[in-house]
Design an enzyme around this catalytic site. Sequence first.
Site, PDB file in Angstrom:
ATOM      1  N   ASP A   1     -40.993  58.124 -87.269  1.00 26.04           N
ATOM      2  CA  ASP A   1     -40.092  57.364 -88.690  1.00 26.04           C
ATOM      3  C   ASP A   1     -40.832  57.707 -90.091  1.00 26.04           C
ATOM      4  O   ASP A   1     -42.549  57.421 -90.549  1.00 26.04           O
ATOM      5  CB  ASP A   1     -40.126  55.755 -88.253  1.00 26.04           C
ATOM      6  CG  ASP A   1     -39.259  55.019 -88.434  1.00 26.04           C
ATOM      7  OD1 ASP A   1     -38.112  55.010 -88.238  1.00 26.04           O
ATOM      8  OD2 ASP A   1     -39.026  55.142 -90.316  1.00 26.04           O
TER       9      ASP A   1
ATOM     10  N   ASN B   1     -31.546  49.734 -81.806  1.00 28.23           N
ATOM     11  CA  ASN B   1     -30.481  49.193 -82.727  1.00 28.23           C
ATOM     12  C   ASN B   1     -29.061  49.633 -82.979  1.00 28.23           C
ATOM     13  O   ASN B   1     -29.153  51.032 -82.567  1.00 28.23           O
ATOM     14  CB  ASN B   1     -31.530  49.461 -84.222  1.00 28.23           C
ATOM     15  CG  ASN B   1     -32.459  48.594 -84.419  1.00 28.23           C
ATOM     16  OD1 ASN B   1     -32.801  47.549 -83.764  1.00 28.23           O
ATOM     17  ND2 ASN B   1     -33.417  49.027 -85.707  1.00 28.23           N
TER      18      ASN B   1
ATOM     19  N   GLY C   1     -29.514  45.477 -87.084  1.00 27.61           N
ATOM     20  CA  GLY C   1     -30.897  46.405 -87.216  1.00 27.61           C
ATOM     21  C   GLY C   1     -29.843  48.242 -87.342  1.00 27.61           C
ATOM     22  O   GLY C   1     -31.480  48.418 -87.668  1.00 27.61           O
ATOM     23  N   GLN C   2     -28.908  48.708 -87.121  1.00 27.58           N
ATOM     24  CA  GLN C   2     -28.933  49.820 -87.002  1.00 27.58           C
ATOM     25  C   GLN C   2     -28.834  50.166 -88.593  1.00 27.58           C
ATOM     26  O   GLN C   2     -27.980  49.440 -89.116  1.00 27.58           O
ATOM     27  CB  GLN C   2     -27.466  50.399 -86.386  1.00 27.58           C
ATOM     28  CG  GLN C   2     -27.588  51.906 -86.476  1.00 27.58           C
ATOM     29  CD  GLN C   2     -26.873  52.388 -85.648  1.00 27.58           C
ATOM     30  OE1 GLN C   2     -25.804  52.113 -84.793  1.00 27.58           O
ATOM     31  NE2 GLN C   2     -26.844  53.404 -84.956  1.00 27.58           N
ATOM     32  N   SER C   3     -29.193  50.734 -89.499  1.00 31.41           N
ATOM     33  CA  SER C   3     -28.837  51.318 -90.543  1.00 31.41           C
ATOM     34  C   SER C   3     -28.796  53.442 -90.766  1.00 31.41           C
ATOM     35  O   SER C   3     -28.033  53.473 -92.063  1.00 31.41           O
ATOM     36  CB  SER C   3     -30.054  51.338 -91.321  1.00 31.41           C
ATOM     37  OG  SER C   3     -31.803  52.467 -90.987  1.00 31.41           O
TER      38      SER C   3
ATOM     39  N   HIS D   1     -30.725  56.223 -81.515  1.00 32.27           N
ATOM     40  CA  HIS D   1     -32.190  56.702 -81.542  1.00 32.27           C
ATOM     41  C   HIS D   1     -32.999  55.389 -81.225  1.00 32.27           C
ATOM     42  O   HIS D   1     -32.326  55.075 -81.048  1.00 32.27           O
ATOM     43  CB  HIS D   1     -32.318  57.562 -83.345  1.00 32.27           C
ATOM     44  CG  HIS D   1     -31.748  56.108 -84.072  1.00 32.27           C
ATOM     45  ND1 HIS D   1     -30.925  56.036 -84.751  1.00 32.27           N
ATOM     46  CD2 HIS D   1     -32.726  54.963 -85.304  1.00 32.27           C
ATOM     47  CE1 HIS D   1     -30.592  55.011 -86.091  1.00 32.27           C
ATOM     48  NE2 HIS D   1     -32.158  54.255 -85.349  1.00 32.27           N
ATOM     49  N   LEU D   2     -33.417  56.508 -80.305  1.00 31.81           N
ATOM     50  CA  LEU D   2     -34.788  55.426 -80.055  1.00 31.81           C
ATOM     51  C   LEU D   2     -35.751  55.112 -80.072  1.00 31.81           C
ATOM     52  O   LEU D   2     -36.939  56.370 -80.556  1.00 31.81           O
ATOM     53  CB  LEU D   2     -34.927  55.829 -78.390  1.00 31.81           C
ATOM     54  CG  LEU D   2     -35.987  54.937 -77.560  1.00 31.81           C
ATOM     55  CD1 LEU D   2     -35.135  53.726 -76.873  1.00 31.81           C
ATOM     56  CD2 LEU D   2     -36.091  56.388 -76.629  1.00 31.81           C
ATOM     57  N   HIS D   3     -35.919  53.540 -80.740  1.00 30.52           N
ATOM     58  CA  HIS D   3     -37.535  54.007 -81.605  1.00 30.52           C
ATOM     59  C   HIS D   3     -38.377  53.743 -80.378  1.00 30.52           C
ATOM     60  O   HIS D   3     -38.343  52.739 -79.600  1.00 30.52           O
ATOM     61  CB  HIS D   3     -37.729  52.310 -82.557  1.00 30.52           C
ATOM     62  CG  HIS D   3     -36.780  52.560 -83.993  1.00 30.52           C
ATOM     63  ND1 HIS D   3     -36.787  52.487 -85.114  1.00 30.52           N
ATOM     64  CD2 HIS D   3     -35.551  51.978 -83.931  1.00 30.52           C
ATOM     65  CE1 HIS D   3     -36.194  52.633 -86.320  1.00 30.52           C
ATOM     66  NE2 HIS D   3     -35.060  51.959 -84.939  1.00 30.52           N
TER      67      HIS D   3
END
Length: 114
Positions: free
Chosen positions: A30, A87, A93-95, A100-102
């Site tokens: 990230d 998210n 909180g998805q920007s 995608h997986l954090h």
Amino acid sequence: MDKCIFCMIANGEIPTNKVYEDDRVIAFYDLEPQAPVHVLIVPKKHYESILAVPAEESCVVGHMFQVASKLAHELGIAEKGFRLVINTGKEGGQSVPHLHLHMTGGREHGWPAG
Ligand code: DGP
């Protein structure tokens, strides 16, 4: 999808600090790490969010988690523990509007998440 930053990373148009790649997913560090280890596991196919994954393609989501598990071992965070987060949407909180997986690790994580 044009102009999607994660599509551009996935197809090699934008260089990234890649930790894993196969025919279905790419994983990279990230840009704004929230932990000593912060990796994003991203399907190469564009899905705007988890909500956009059709049932017949849901195996890609399992594959993302499988890759996370493998990387947790390789990156040395499996033993102490880590967090996996997807998210979703504005309040989630998805920007970046590409699923995608954090995976974050290397520090204590509080609960509930912020
Ligand atoms: P989210 O807020 O859940 O949509 O997470 C998006 C994450 O993507 C955020 O932690 C920052 C990261 N990010 C955004 N643009 C880039 C980029 O161009 N490269 C990398 N490596 N990460 C990015």
